[in-house]
Design an enzyme around this catalytic site. Structure first.
Site, PDB file in Angstrom:
ATOM      1  N   CYS A   5     -45.503 168.080 -25.837  1.00 35.70           N
ATOM      2  CA  CYS A   5     -46.819 167.518 -26.177  1.00 35.70           C
ATOM      3  C   CYS A   5     -46.645 166.416 -27.227  1.00 35.70           C
ATOM      4  O   CYS A   5     -47.305 165.371 -27.150  1.00 35.70           O
ATOM      5  CB  CYS A   5     -47.754 168.601 -26.701  1.00 35.70           C
ATOM      6  SG  CYS A   5     -48.506 169.626 -25.425  1.00 35.70           S
ATOM      7  N   ASP A  28     -33.497 162.760 -20.525  1.00 37.77           N
ATOM      8  CA  ASP A  28     -33.134 163.977 -21.248  1.00 37.77           C
ATOM      9  C   ASP A  28     -32.175 163.622 -22.390  1.00 37.77           C
ATOM     10  O   ASP A  28     -31.259 162.809 -22.222  1.00 37.77           O
ATOM     11  CB  ASP A  28     -32.473 164.981 -20.286  1.00 37.77           C
ATOM     12  CG  ASP A  28     -32.409 166.381 -20.850  1.00 37.77           C
ATOM     13  OD1 ASP A  28     -33.093 167.269 -20.320  1.00 37.77           O
ATOM     14  OD2 ASP A  28     -31.672 166.601 -21.847  1.00 37.77           O
ATOM     15  N   HIS A  44     -50.835 169.945 -21.734  1.00 39.76           N
ATOM     16  CA  HIS A  44     -49.937 171.095 -21.797  1.00 39.76           C
ATOM     17  C   HIS A  44     -50.182 172.091 -20.665  1.00 39.76           C
ATOM     18  O   HIS A  44     -51.298 172.559 -20.459  1.00 39.76           O
ATOM     19  CB  HIS A  44     -50.074 171.817 -23.142  1.00 39.76           C
ATOM     20  CG  HIS A  44     -49.087 172.922 -23.291  1.00 39.76           C
ATOM     21  ND1 HIS A  44     -47.835 172.732 -23.823  1.00 39.76           N
ATOM     22  CD2 HIS A  44     -49.147 174.220 -22.903  1.00 39.76           C
ATOM     23  CE1 HIS A  44     -47.170 173.870 -23.781  1.00 39.76           C
ATOM     24  NE2 HIS A  44     -47.942 174.791 -23.221  1.00 39.76           N
ATOM     25  N   ASN A  82     -37.148 174.920 -14.369  1.00 46.86           N
ATOM     26  CA  ASN A  82     -36.776 176.247 -14.836  1.00 46.86           C
ATOM     27  C   ASN A  82     -38.034 176.976 -15.284  1.00 46.86           C
ATOM     28  O   ASN A  82     -38.891 176.395 -15.959  1.00 46.86           O
ATOM     29  CB  ASN A  82     -35.790 176.137 -16.003  1.00 46.86           C
ATOM     30  CG  ASN A  82     -34.479 175.480 -15.586  1.00 46.86           C
ATOM     31  OD1 ASN A  82     -34.017 175.682 -14.467  1.00 46.86           O
ATOM     32  ND2 ASN A  82     -33.894 174.692 -16.471  1.00 46.86           N
ATOM     33  N   GLY A  88     -34.175 180.257 -17.383  1.00 49.51           N
ATOM     34  CA  GLY A  88     -33.534 179.477 -18.447  1.00 49.51           C
ATOM     35  C   GLY A  88     -34.423 178.397 -19.030  1.00 49.51           C
ATOM     36  O   GLY A  88     -33.927 177.387 -19.540  1.00 49.51           O
ATOM     37  N   HIS A  93     -43.170 173.893 -21.853  1.00 53.69           N
ATOM     38  CA  HIS A  93     -44.124 172.881 -21.368  1.00 53.69           C
ATOM     39  C   HIS A  93     -43.544 172.432 -20.031  1.00 53.69           C
ATOM     40  O   HIS A  93     -42.395 171.969 -19.989  1.00 53.69           O
ATOM     41  CB  HIS A  93     -44.214 171.735 -22.381  1.00 53.69           C
ATOM     42  CG  HIS A  93     -45.153 170.613 -22.027  1.00 53.69           C
ATOM     43  ND1 HIS A  93     -46.106 170.114 -22.900  1.00 53.69           N
ATOM     44  CD2 HIS A  93     -45.269 169.866 -20.901  1.00 53.69           C
ATOM     45  CE1 HIS A  93     -46.767 169.118 -22.327  1.00 53.69           C
ATOM     46  NE2 HIS A  93     -46.269 168.946 -21.105  1.00 53.69           N
ATOM     47  N   HIS A  95     -41.841 171.049 -17.010  1.00 52.15           N
ATOM     48  CA  HIS A  95     -41.067 169.816 -16.832  1.00 52.15           C
ATOM     49  C   HIS A  95     -40.174 169.945 -15.619  1.00 52.15           C
ATOM     50  O   HIS A  95     -39.689 171.043 -15.305  1.00 52.15           O
ATOM     51  CB  HIS A  95     -40.226 169.487 -18.074  1.00 52.15           C
ATOM     52  CG  HIS A  95     -39.360 170.601 -18.556  1.00 52.15           C
ATOM     53  ND1 HIS A  95     -39.852 171.665 -19.281  1.00 52.15           N
ATOM     54  CD2 HIS A  95     -38.031 170.837 -18.405  1.00 52.15           C
ATOM     55  CE1 HIS A  95     -38.859 172.488 -19.567  1.00 52.15           C
ATOM     56  NE2 HIS A  95     -37.740 172.021 -19.030  1.00 52.15           N
ATOM     57  N   HIS A  97     -36.690 168.543 -14.012  1.00 51.22           N
ATOM     58  CA  HIS A  97     -35.435 167.821 -14.199  1.00 51.22           C
ATOM     59  C   HIS A  97     -35.177 167.015 -12.928  1.00 51.22           C
ATOM     60  O   HIS A  97     -35.208 167.568 -11.825  1.00 51.22           O
ATOM     61  CB  HIS A  97     -34.276 168.796 -14.398  1.00 51.22           C
ATOM     62  CG  HIS A  97     -34.395 169.672 -15.606  1.00 51.22           C
ATOM     63  ND1 HIS A  97     -33.731 169.417 -16.786  1.00 51.22           N
ATOM     64  CD2 HIS A  97     -35.097 170.819 -15.820  1.00 51.22           C
ATOM     65  CE1 HIS A  97     -34.001 170.364 -17.668  1.00 51.22           C
ATOM     66  NE2 HIS A  97     -34.831 171.237 -17.108  1.00 51.22           N
TER      67      HIS A  97
HETATM   68  P1  5GP Z   1     -35.231 173.578 -20.033  1.00 52.75           P
HETATM   69  O1  5GP Z   1     -33.975 174.303 -20.470  1.00 52.75           O
HETATM   70  O2  5GP Z   1     -36.439 174.058 -20.798  1.00 52.75           O
HETATM   71  O3  5GP Z   1     -35.459 173.613 -18.543  1.00 52.75           O
HETATM   72  O4  5GP Z   1     -35.002 172.056 -20.342  1.00 52.75           O
HETATM   73  C1  5GP Z   1     -35.326 171.478 -21.559  1.00 52.75           C
HETATM   74  C2  5GP Z   1     -34.633 170.142 -21.594  1.00 52.75           C
HETATM   75  O5  5GP Z   1     -35.209 169.371 -22.626  1.00 52.75           O
HETATM   76  C3  5GP Z   1     -33.131 170.233 -21.868  1.00 52.75           C
HETATM   77  O6  5GP Z   1     -32.399 169.624 -20.808  1.00 52.75           O
HETATM   78  C4  5GP Z   1     -32.963 169.463 -23.187  1.00 52.75           C
HETATM   79  O7  5GP Z   1     -31.768 168.699 -23.239  1.00 52.75           O
HETATM   80  C5  5GP Z   1     -34.207 168.597 -23.219  1.00 52.75           C
HETATM   81  N1  5GP Z   1     -34.691 168.279 -24.560  1.00 52.75           N
HETATM   82  C6  5GP Z   1     -34.861 169.152 -25.585  1.00 52.75           C
HETATM   83  N2  5GP Z   1     -35.355 168.512 -26.659  1.00 52.75           N
HETATM   84  C7  5GP Z   1     -35.491 167.200 -26.317  1.00 52.75           C
HETATM   85  C8  5GP Z   1     -35.955 166.058 -27.020  1.00 52.75           C
HETATM   86  O8  5GP Z   1     -36.368 166.098 -28.185  1.00 52.75           O
HETATM   87  N3  5GP Z   1     -35.961 164.870 -26.350  1.00 52.75           N
HETATM   88  C9  5GP Z   1     -35.528 164.784 -25.050  1.00 52.75           C
HETATM   89  N4  5GP Z   1     -35.570 163.575 -24.477  1.00 52.75           N
HETATM   90  N5  5GP Z   1     -35.085 165.864 -24.355  1.00 52.75           N
HETATM   91  C10 5GP Z   1     -35.064 167.055 -24.975  1.00 52.75           C
HETATM   92 ZN    ZN Z   2     -46.906 171.080 -24.598  1.00 46.72          ZN
END
Ligand code: 5GP
Ligand code: ZN
Length: 118
Positions: A5, A28, A44, A82, A88, A93, A95, A97
């Site tokens: 957010c 990322d 959100h 995920n 994982g 929030h 997202h 990939h």
């Molecule tokens: P998750 O594990 O929740 O599916 O993926 C979270 C992703 O967010 C991870 O790949 C991590 O590298 C990325 N991430 C975490 N914090 C930040 C940030 O502050 N900026 C960016 N651009 N990516 C982030």
């Molecule tokens: Zn959020």
């Protein structure tokens, strides 16, 4: 306010790839492939469990636009979301990939033997 957010509100800077009124895509911070972009709704939503088909319709078109912008549409890519602890999910929030830019590996995703669950 959650991390993504804050990124959507420009309170935390990100390397943006694409955005419209409802969605934002940015690189990322810890890429797992030569191209690793995250696509999020600006409002959100905790995870894929809560997303509506209407929001997913917009997200689908948005992700397709991102793949053109980062030039992986023809070479191929992977889209992953995920969900929860077993999925994982670290950032709560929604997202997606978007991974590409090289031939991606595919294999076992856990230490458990999948055959044990057949
Ligand atoms: P998750 O594990 O929740 O599916 O993926 C979270 C992703 O967010 C991870 O790949 C991590 O590298 C990325 N991430 C975490 N914090 C930040 C940030 O502050 N900026 C960016 N651009 N990516 C982030
Ligand atoms: Zn959020």
């Amino acid at each position: 306010m959650c991390l993504f957010c804050k990124i959507a509100n420009d309170e935390i800077t990100s390397n943006k790839v694409h955005e419209n009124d409802n969605f934002l895509a940015f690189h990322d911070i810890n890429p797992k492939a030569p191209v690793h972009v995250l696509a999020i709704p600006k409002t959100h939503i905790d995870s894929f469990n809560e997303v509506t088909p209407e929001i997913m319709a917009g997200m689908t078109a948005f992700i397709q636009e991102v793949t053109e912008i980062v030039d992986i549409k023809q070479s191929g890519y992977r889209v992953i979301t995920n969900v929860g602890d077993n999925g994982g999910q670290e950032v709560k929030h929604l997202h997606f990939h978007i991974l590409g830019g090289a031939r991606l590996k595919w294999g076992h995703f856990s230490d458990a033997d999948p055959k044990d669950f057949l």
